[in-house]
Write a protein that holds these residues in place. Structure first.
Motif, mmCIF file in Angstrom:
data_model
loop_
_atom_site.group_PDB
_atom_site.id
_atom_site.type_symbol
_atom_site.label_atom_id
_atom_site.label_comp_id
_atom_site.label_asym_id
_atom_site.label_seq_id
_atom_site.Cartn_x
_atom_site.Cartn_y
_atom_site.Cartn_z
ATOM 1 N N ASP A 107 0.834 -1.207 0.000
ATOM 2 C CA ASP A 107 0.000 0.000 0.000
ATOM 3 C C ASP A 107 0.872 1.262 0.000
ATOM 4 O O ASP A 107 0.858 2.037 0.955
ATOM 5 C CB ASP A 107 -0.923 -0.063 1.238
ATOM 6 N N GLY A 149 -4.615 3.205 1.834
ATOM 7 C CA GLY A 149 -5.268 2.736 3.067
ATOM 8 C C GLY A 149 -5.533 1.243 3.058
ATOM 9 O O GLY A 149 -5.662 0.626 1.991
ATOM 10 N N ASP A 179 -3.288 -9.402 8.739
ATOM 11 C CA ASP A 179 -2.314 -8.307 8.801
ATOM 12 C C ASP A 179 -0.908 -8.870 8.596
ATOM 13 O O ASP A 179 -0.657 -10.046 8.888
ATOM 14 C CB ASP A 179 -2.384 -7.603 10.161
ATOM 15 N N ALA A 180 -0.004 -7.999 8.175
ATOM 16 C CA ALA A 180 1.353 -8.446 7.863
ATOM 17 C C ALA A 180 2.239 -8.541 9.106
ATOM 18 O O ALA A 180 3.367 -9.010 9.038
ATOM 19 C CB ALA A 180 1.980 -7.475 6.865
ATOM 20 N N ASP A 181 1.730 -8.076 10.254
ATOM 21 C CA ASP A 181 2.586 -7.962 11.439
ATOM 22 C C ASP A 181 2.449 -9.129 12.410
ATOM 23 O O ASP A 181 2.874 -9.026 13.568
ATOM 24 C CB ASP A 181 2.284 -6.643 12.161
ATOM 25 N N GLN A 209 -0.036 -10.081 13.993
ATOM 26 C CA GLN A 209 -1.015 -9.906 15.085
ATOM 27 C C GLN A 209 -2.230 -10.808 14.864
ATOM 28 O O GLN A 209 -3.019 -11.006 15.782
ATOM 29 C CB GLN A 209 -1.448 -8.443 15.185
ATOM 30 N N LYS A 232 -6.680 3.277 22.120
ATOM 31 C CA LYS A 232 -7.102 2.436 20.992
ATOM 32 C C LYS A 232 -8.136 1.395 21.444
ATOM 33 O O LYS A 232 -9.150 1.163 20.773
ATOM 34 C CB LYS A 232 -5.875 1.753 20.379
ATOM 35 N N THR A 252 2.497 0.559 14.776
ATOM 36 C CA THR A 252 1.178 0.621 14.129
ATOM 37 C C THR A 252 1.187 1.668 13.019
ATOM 38 O O THR A 252 1.849 2.699 13.132
ATOM 39 C CB THR A 252 0.061 0.939 15.146
HETATM 40 N N1 UDP Z 1 -1.954 -1.103 6.480
HETATM 41 C C1 UDP Z 1 -2.076 -0.755 5.149
HETATM 42 N N2 UDP Z 1 -2.258 0.549 4.838
HETATM 43 C C2 UDP Z 1 -2.345 1.529 5.771
HETATM 44 C C3 UDP Z 1 -2.265 1.154 7.137
HETATM 45 C C4 UDP Z 1 -2.072 -0.165 7.458
HETATM 46 O O1 UDP Z 1 -1.994 -1.617 4.265
HETATM 47 O O2 UDP Z 1 -2.498 2.690 5.408
HETATM 48 C C5 UDP Z 1 -1.730 -2.512 6.828
HETATM 49 C C6 UDP Z 1 -0.570 -2.767 7.753
HETATM 50 O O3 UDP Z 1 0.649 -2.913 7.049
HETATM 51 C C7 UDP Z 1 -0.981 -4.055 8.475
HETATM 52 C C8 UDP Z 1 -2.493 -3.890 8.545
HETATM 53 O O4 UDP Z 1 -2.866 -2.949 7.551
HETATM 54 O O5 UDP Z 1 -0.675 -5.201 7.706
HETATM 55 C C9 UDP Z 1 -2.952 -3.400 9.898
HETATM 56 O O6 UDP Z 1 -2.248 -2.209 10.233
HETATM 57 P P1 UDP Z 1 -1.627 -1.969 11.674
HETATM 58 O O7 UDP Z 1 -0.950 -3.204 12.145
HETATM 59 O O8 UDP Z 1 -0.783 -0.737 11.610
HETATM 60 O O9 UDP Z 1 -2.929 -1.674 12.520
HETATM 61 P P2 UDP Z 1 -3.219 -2.068 14.041
HETATM 62 O O10 UDP Z 1 -2.974 -3.552 14.151
HETATM 63 O O11 UDP Z 1 -2.258 -1.275 14.858
HETATM 64 O O12 UDP Z 1 -4.637 -1.697 14.232
#
Ligand code: UDP
Ligand code: MG
Length: 310
Positions: free
Chosen positions: A42, A72, A93-95, A97, A131, A204
């Motif tokens: 993205d 987004g 998600d890529a992280d 989580q 959050k 995040t």
């Molecule tokens: N992500 C995206 N574009 C954005 C924001 C987030 O593709 O503008 C992706 C991000 O890389 C991750 C997923 O959406 O894989 C969730 O984002 P993040 O972990 O930051 O959110 P949180 O878990 O903190 O709510």
């Protein structure tokens, strides 16, 4: 044999992508079935795309779509759903989580016949109180204002059957919150609860501005309450002023003093306010109807058919 697609939006995830791949591949391999990983870059400004390109060169199951800028997470998910070719599609998600082992549990539920499997967060580690609080109230507020049975505390970590993805893709609207759309389309849905771990690396990507945009995308396309509210308020005010007029007329006829001419100001002003609000509300209903036309959602969704040729 079924095919699975993992759809993974990634924004500035250079520290997480390789870890994600290393954790997910052995887990998915245990299925002994076909699968693909659709990564959507993205508009990352770091080395995310380079890492994804390398992975794609080594592993044909890795598919990569890369955006021209940051659009987004919801746009990235939409792109991934469009590109995915699996019979069941899991958004993650890529992280890390969204734990890969929960994805396997989702697949097991899909095999039982469920068409949507939501990942519900029991606990959320490593997230700020702000959050957690905003998320808690948002889901409850969403359910109230839209009247939809949107499951509480579920994010975008979900499994969708191919039929569900096709239904979602048939919705024409621009601003989307997938977790609201998946509620709207229906189908056989279930929930798996899990404890959400901390991000594996990095921070995040959700700034306050992005969170507000996401909240708006959930509320406004899914309710016309905000547009019809003035008409309700106007009718209430009108009713109150008419009741006031009737009382004052009776009091005047009975020669009872109730404040003289100035007392008539309140019902007069509220009657004028009521007329303005009702007229405004009627115009809003037109706006709401036009918006629904623009959204171009299907009028209905057929889930199953029997005794038809195709
Ligand atoms: N992500 C995206 N574009 C954005 C924001 C987030 O593709 O503008 C992706 C991000 O890389 C991750 C997923 O959406 O894989 C969730 O984002 P993040 O972990 O930051 O959110 P949180 O878990 O903190 O709510
Ligand atoms: Mg995250």
């Amino acid at each position: 044999m079924s095919k699975y697609s993992l759809v993974v939006p990634a924004y500035n995830e250079e520290k997480s992508i390789q870890l994600f791949y290393d954790a997910v591949v052995p887990m998915m391999d245990t299925l002994n079935e076909e699968y693909e990983m659709v990564f959507v870059n993205d508009g990352s400004k770091d080395a995310t795309l380079d890492i994804l390109r390398d992975l794609a060169a080594k592993d044909k199951r890795v598919k990569v779509c890369s955006f021209s800028r940051n659009f987004g997470q919801q746009a990235a998910l939409l792109c991934g759903l469009r590109a995915a070719s699996g019979d069941a599609i899991i958004a993650m998600d890529a992280d890390l989580q969204d734990p890969p082992e929960v994805a396997l549990q989702m697949i097991a539920k899909w095999k039982e016949g469920y068409e949507v499997v939501h990942g519900k967060r029991r606990k959320r580690k490593g997230e700020t109180v702000f959050k957690k609080m905003t998320a808690f109230f948002y889901y409850r507020f969403m359910r109230k204002i839209t009247g939809m049975e949107m499951p509480k505390d579920v994010g975008d970590f979900k499994l969708y059957d191919r039929k569900v993805v096709d239904a979602i893709l048939s919705m024409g609207e621009h601003d989307r919150l997938l977790r609201a759309q998946v509620t709207w389309v229906g189908f056989k849905q279930t929930i798996i609860e899990f404890d959400r771990p901390e991000r594996v690396a990095g921070e995040t990507k959700y700034t306050l501005k992005k969170m507000i945009k996401l909240a708006e995308a959930g509320i406004f396309p899914n309710t016309d309450y905000t547009l019809t509210f003035p008409i309700k308020l106007g009718l209430l005010l009108g009713f109150m002023s008419v009741a006031c007029f009737i009382t004052f007329i009776v009091l005047t006829c009975c020669n009872i003093f109730f404040g003289g001419l100035t007392a008539w100001i309140f019902p007069t002003v509220s009657l004028v306010g009521s007329i303005i609000l009702v007229c405004n509300g009627m115009a809003n209903i037109h706006t709401s109807m036009i918006y629904k036309e623009v959204q171009n959602r299907p009028k209905y969704i057929v889930s199953e058919k029997y005794n038809f040729e195709d």
